[in-house]
Design an enzyme around this catalytic site. Structure first.
Site, PDB file in Angstrom:
ATOM      1  N   ASP A   1      46.948  35.014  40.903  1.00 16.12           N
ATOM      2  CA  ASP A   1      46.056  35.722  41.831  1.00 16.12           C
ATOM      3  C   ASP A   1      44.559  35.570  41.564  1.00 16.12           C
ATOM      4  OD1 ASP A   1      48.609  36.743  41.934  1.00 16.12           O
ATOM      5  OD2 ASP A   1      48.046  38.794  41.509  1.00 16.12           O
TER       6      ASP A   1
ATOM      7  N   SER B   1      46.198  41.905  37.685  1.00 16.47           N
ATOM      8  CA  SER B   1      45.206  41.765  38.750  1.00 16.47           C
ATOM      9  C   SER B   1      44.359  42.996  38.994  1.00 16.47           C
ATOM     10  CB  SER B   1      45.905  41.363  40.042  1.00 16.47           C
ATOM     11  OG  SER B   1      46.270  40.009  39.954  1.00 16.47           O
TER      12      SER B   1
END
Ligand code: FRU
Length: 491
Positions: A47, A107
């Site tokens: 990500d 993330s």
């Protein structure tokens, strides 16, 4: 060879002597290293994280496991750019391994406060029984470029009603207050998004769930992102566990959005339209947006998916990020276009140009070929049944993009693209598009293609793994004729 759990959860300094040099040597031999996309120096990228503008630079971090191509100990790797096009590798952004991120700095997002860039992320931890305990943590990037972590989590527990799958804070500021959305799984194993509020980024108050009409929509929503665009509310997230339905949800996991009236921050009510996929291609997940100083909303995605084997795994690296895309809204639909700065990649101003009628044939033109390039192709006066482009082609390989006028569908065909991947999920992706003039805008790199259709009405993002000599470009019209106007710029 698959790594053991112990191997996967090693930090860089725990690498075997020579291990990183070996990865680097493998990578330098790999024919699929990208030309202009953000890719990891070694290991696995996933990500995009902490995408923000700070002190004259766009900062873009990503999830990074340095020692292999499996999902292991995640770092934040830091890149930056002045123009969204030329990215510089800065180095490690957030290093995991402390008490509250012992098993990865997962993330999260970034926001500037008091002259410093605050990075809000999920600290992933596992106990002796390998049970996951997520913490939401804060790290601060200062003017000198150094990152320091707060030594305690800013959200230290999961609220009642949710499981250990509770991560990926995305922060924004509204007036004097900060808000963040977090991706969550309810105890009944359905996915959702929750909302927190803070005055200082350190003390966070749990407000509750964002109330959407999607009460039973997959088992987990990863990487939520909330923004307001042209006075509307947009909630982007990556739901896991949707069943394929027709042309929809063909990938292992999805990524899409809801649009509606702005989220009511008091009641957390979000009145929205249907869930729509952000991308129609094979490899797109966990995007994140930021607002540029000039107000543009810009999105970058992970050009990959979890839980799949990719052809570069054997070469010691995996995945890359997409090019940045500018978002706008049209009739409740997100329109995505490559950022204007992307033209800086063009090697020549003019490009190679053709204008031709193609009648029941497949044609190549002098000068149209390559491995890394931008191609715009407008097809009009279509009476053919199918029109399109074969690219990264040679005698045996090709990637095919076409418009089927009868079915009114855009189709991307990866069947003969080169090295095979994820064939269990099919080798075609398609979507319905009703149009009499079609514009394909392609960004091709050594092992990827991003296709913007009709100025961003649809986007197909995919990894492809052709041989280096698959450079041909052919334009075709079958079952009739059509006018083609095309320009190619080498990158
Ligand atoms: C999405 C994701 C996030 C998590 C991160 C870990 O791809 O699973 O939910 O924070 O990757 O790398």
């Amino acid at each position: 060879m698959k790594m053991t759990r112990e191997q996967r959860y090693r930090r860089i300094e725990q690498a075997e002597p020579g291990e990183i040099a070996k990865l680097e040597a493998q990578i330098s031999e790999c024919p699929w290293r990208q030309g202009y996309h953000i890719q990891p120096i070694t290991g696995l990228l996933n990500d995009p994280n902490g995408f923000a503008y700070y002190q004259g630079y766009y900062h873009l971090f990503y999830q990074w496991f340095p020692l292999g191509t499996e999902h292991g100990m995640k770092y934040w790797y830091h890149t930056r750019s002045k123009n969204l096009v030329d990215w510089e590798n800065v180095g490690i952004g957030i290093e995991p391994g402390d008490r509250y991120d012992s098993h990865g700095a997962y993330s999260g997002s970034a926001i500037e406060k008091d002259g410093k860039l605050h990075l809000l992320y999920t600290g992933n931890t596992r106990d002796e029984a390998w049970v996951r305990h997520p913490y939401q943590c804060l790290a601060v990037l200062d003017e000198s470029g150094s990152v320091s972590k707060l030594n305690y989590p800013v959200i230290s527990s999961v609220p009642t009603g949710y499981t250990e799958h509770f991560r990926d804070p995305k922060v924004w500021q509204q007036g004097e207050l900060y808000y963040c959305v977090i991706g969550a799984q309810r105890t009944d194993e359905t996915g959702c998004t929750v909302l927190y509020r803070s005055t200082d980024l350190k003390n966070w108050e749990f407000l509750g769930e964002i109330s959407t009409g999607l009460t039973n929509f997959g088992y987990m929503w990863e990487c939520p992102d909330y923004m307001e665009l042209d006075g509307k509310g947009v909630l982007v997230f990556s739901p896991q566990g949707l069943d394929a339905a027709g042309d929809h949800y063909q990938n292992i996991f999805q990524s899409g959005y809801l649009t509606g009236e702005p989220l009511n921050l008091q009641t957390r009510e979000f009145n929205h339209g249907e869930f729509q996929e952000l991308d129609r291609g094979f490899d797109f997940y966990a995007p994140q947006t930021m607002q540029a100083p000039d107000g543009r909303r810009i999105l970058v995605g992970w050009m990959g998916l979890p839980d799949l084997v990719y052809p570069t795994d054997d070469s010691g690296w995996a995945h890359c990020l997409t090019i940045p895309r500018q978002l706008s809204l049209r009739d409740g639909k997100l329109i995505q276009q490559p950022v204007a700065e992307i033209v800086e990649l063009r090697q020549q101003e003019e490009g190679t140009h053709i204008h031709a009628t193609i009648d029941n044939e497949s044609r190549s033109f002098a000068g149209f070929e390559g491995i890394a390039y931008e191609l715009i192709c407008e097809i009009s006066h279509v009476d053919a049944e199918t029109v399109g482009i074969e690219f990264r082609a040679n005698g045996a390989e090709k990637t095919v993009l076409l418009y089927d006028r009868i079915q009114q569908k855009v189709v991307l065909d990866r069947t003969m693209t080169g090295a095979k991947l994820a064939e269990q999920n099919g080798t075609l992706r398609q979507c319905t598009l009703t149009t009499d003039k079609i514009k394909f805008h392609l960004f091709v790199d050594s092992s990827s293609v991003e296709i913007f259709v009709n100025d961003g009405e649809e986007v197909f993002t995919s990894r492809i793994f052709p041989s280096r000599d698959s450079v041909d470009i052919r334009f075709f019209a079958h079952g009739g004729k059509a006018d083609f106007e095309a320009t190619q710029w080498n990158y």
